[in-house]
Enzyme design. Structure first.
Site, PDB file in Angstrom:
ATOM      1  N   ASP A 139      38.944  45.502 -25.447  1.00  0.00           N
ATOM      2  CA  ASP A 139      38.839  44.575 -24.311  1.00  0.00           C
ATOM      3  C   ASP A 139      38.453  45.315 -23.044  1.00  0.00           C
ATOM      4  O   ASP A 139      38.978  45.039 -21.966  1.00  0.00           O
ATOM      5  CB  ASP A 139      40.168  43.825 -24.116  1.00  0.00           C
ATOM      6  CG  ASP A 139      39.968  42.542 -23.291  1.00  0.00           C
ATOM      7  OD1 ASP A 139      40.968  42.016 -22.776  1.00  0.00           O
ATOM      8  OD2 ASP A 139      38.804  42.092 -23.153  1.00  0.00           O
ATOM      9  N   LYS A 141      36.642  46.032 -19.882  1.00  0.00           N
ATOM     10  CA  LYS A 141      35.873  45.268 -18.894  1.00  0.00           C
ATOM     11  C   LYS A 141      36.394  45.687 -17.523  1.00  0.00           C
ATOM     12  O   LYS A 141      37.513  46.214 -17.419  1.00  0.00           O
ATOM     13  CB  LYS A 141      36.055  43.766 -19.113  1.00  0.00           C
ATOM     14  CG  LYS A 141      37.493  43.288 -19.133  1.00  0.00           C
ATOM     15  CD  LYS A 141      37.608  41.818 -19.468  1.00  0.00           C
ATOM     16  CE  LYS A 141      39.058  41.363 -19.529  1.00  0.00           C
ATOM     17  NZ  LYS A 141      39.178  39.946 -19.910  1.00  0.00           N
ATOM     18  N   ASN A 144      39.988  45.215 -16.524  1.00  0.00           N
ATOM     19  CA  ASN A 144      41.038  46.008 -17.188  1.00  0.00           C
ATOM     20  C   ASN A 144      40.943  47.479 -16.853  1.00  0.00           C
ATOM     21  O   ASN A 144      41.482  48.330 -17.568  1.00  0.00           O
ATOM     22  CB  ASN A 144      40.961  45.806 -18.705  1.00  0.00           C
ATOM     23  CG  ASN A 144      41.519  44.464 -19.101  1.00  0.00           C
ATOM     24  OD1 ASN A 144      42.258  43.842 -18.336  1.00  0.00           O
ATOM     25  ND2 ASN A 144      41.138  43.991 -20.252  1.00  0.00           N
ATOM     26  N   ASP A 159      45.884  47.186 -20.027  1.00  0.00           N
ATOM     27  CA  ASP A 159      45.790  46.031 -20.924  1.00  0.00           C
ATOM     28  C   ASP A 159      45.385  46.404 -22.346  1.00  0.00           C
ATOM     29  O   ASP A 159      44.210  46.331 -22.711  1.00  0.00           O
ATOM     30  CB  ASP A 159      44.832  44.973 -20.376  1.00  0.00           C
ATOM     31  CG  ASP A 159      45.151  43.606 -20.984  1.00  0.00           C
ATOM     32  OD1 ASP A 159      44.767  42.584 -20.415  1.00  0.00           O
ATOM     33  OD2 ASP A 159      45.824  43.600 -22.045  1.00  0.00           O
ATOM     34  N   THR A 178      36.200  39.638 -24.261  1.00  0.00           N
ATOM     35  CA  THR A 178      35.541  38.743 -23.291  1.00  0.00           C
ATOM     36  C   THR A 178      34.052  38.736 -23.569  1.00  0.00           C
ATOM     37  O   THR A 178      33.437  39.803 -23.615  1.00  0.00           O
ATOM     38  CB  THR A 178      35.838  39.246 -21.858  1.00  0.00           C
ATOM     39  OG1 THR A 178      37.263  39.345 -21.728  1.00  0.00           O
ATOM     40  CG2 THR A 178      35.270  38.333 -20.808  1.00  0.00           C
TER      41      THR A 178
END
Ligand code: 38G
Length: 283
Positions: A139, A141, A144, A159, A178
């Site tokens: 994840d 991005k 994060n 995260d 995402t």
């Protein structure tokens, strides 16, 4: 970090402060340890009860804790201790106060190549720590990735709710992450690997240099199509001042076959990240 979950009331030891933000089944609050007055970020994760769908499964919470327990790196958030209560599991984490990289770049639109390269190098160093422990983040991005404090450009990966231990014998497949940052193998529900994170590094680099997201479409379907078709370009208006070296770094990550995609070590050794001589002013 001791390996047991504390069962005593969290508020016996901590004053609960302001909400810092919230995500899936979790809210992050600033907390102060009563005895030492040290500040932490506490992630309150609601437990799934009975046959319900609200809350996180205990097996997923334990997976995140086990990943965090393996982490000990300046570019990765550290876990201090864990409390287990009837309704929630509470992760007491080091507090960072510089906000999300997402907000930092939003305020600046695009960054200079030196700034972008310095951020990406730190992300790669934190990611190398995960990958050397066979952990894939899944994840990555800008939301994060957090800045240590308002004046610093030091970053921390946070995260680990989707992070997984990759081992050769078990397939890890999942439709998660995402949309605009996920790799083609995630869209196609094919086996995931450490290379899945490297695609996301390419997307983050593209955004840091241009302020634009390479595969984002008008709809989710269009975004997925752009990813699986590798439908991206270096728009002249956005990349006219970007070096060929930076574009080569990105191109080596936007490769559909995960086995052919640049690894975290390949990226750390790429001349855009590790200049062979002192970097002259890049156009
Ligand atoms: C370990 O897992 C997480 C850690 C954190 C974390 C750790 C330390 C820390 N210090 C400050 C903050 C902070 C400050 C403002 C907002 C947030 C958060 O709610 N948004 C961050 C990213 N978001 C998209 C998950 C978190 N955090 N957040 C947030 C979400 C997590 O899933």
């Amino acid at each position: 970090m001791d390996s047991v979950f504390k069962l005593e009331p969290f508020e016996d030891n901590y004053e609960v402060g302001e909400d810092l933000g919230s995500g899936h089944f979790a809210v992050v609050r600033k907390c102060i340890h009563r005895k030492t007055r040290q500040a932490f970020a506490a992630k309150f994760i609601r437990k799934r009860r009975g046959g319900g769908r609200k809350g996180a499964k205990m097996e997923d919470i334990v997976k995140e804790i086990n990943v965090l327990r393996c982490m000990n790196h300046p570019n990765v958030i550290s876990l201090h201790e864990v409390y287990d209560t009837k309704q929630e599991v509470i992760l007491v984490l080091e507090l960072v106060s510089g906000g999300e990289l997402f907000d930092y770049i939003s305020e600046k639109e695009a960054l200079s190549e030196e700034e972008a390269s310095a951020f990406i190098k730190q992300i790669l160093e934190g990611l190398k720590h995960l990958h050397d422990n066979s952990i894939v983040h899944l994840d990555l991005k800008p939301e994060n990735i957090m800045l240590l404090d308002r004046t610093s450009t030091k970053i921390k990966l946070i995260d680990f709710g989707l992070a997984r231990k990759i081992n050769d014998k078990d397939d890890v497949r999942a439709m998660m992450g995402t949309a605009e940052f996920i790799a083609p193998e995630v869209v196609s529900f094919e086996p995931l690997s450490l290379a899945t994170d490297m695609w996301s590094v390419g997307v983050i680099t593209y955004i840091l240099l241009s302020g634009s997201s390479p595969f984002l479409g008008e709809t989710l379907q269009e975004t997925y199509h752009n990813i699986t078709a590798l439908n991206f370009d270096f728009d002249h208006d956005l990349f006219q001042n970007t070096s060929d070296l930076a574009k080569d770094f990105i191109k080596r990550l936007f490769i559909k076959n995960p086995r052919k995609r640049g690894s975290v070590n390949d990226c750390l050794n790429h001349p855009w990240i590790k200049p062979s001589e002192p970097r002259e002013a890049i156009a």
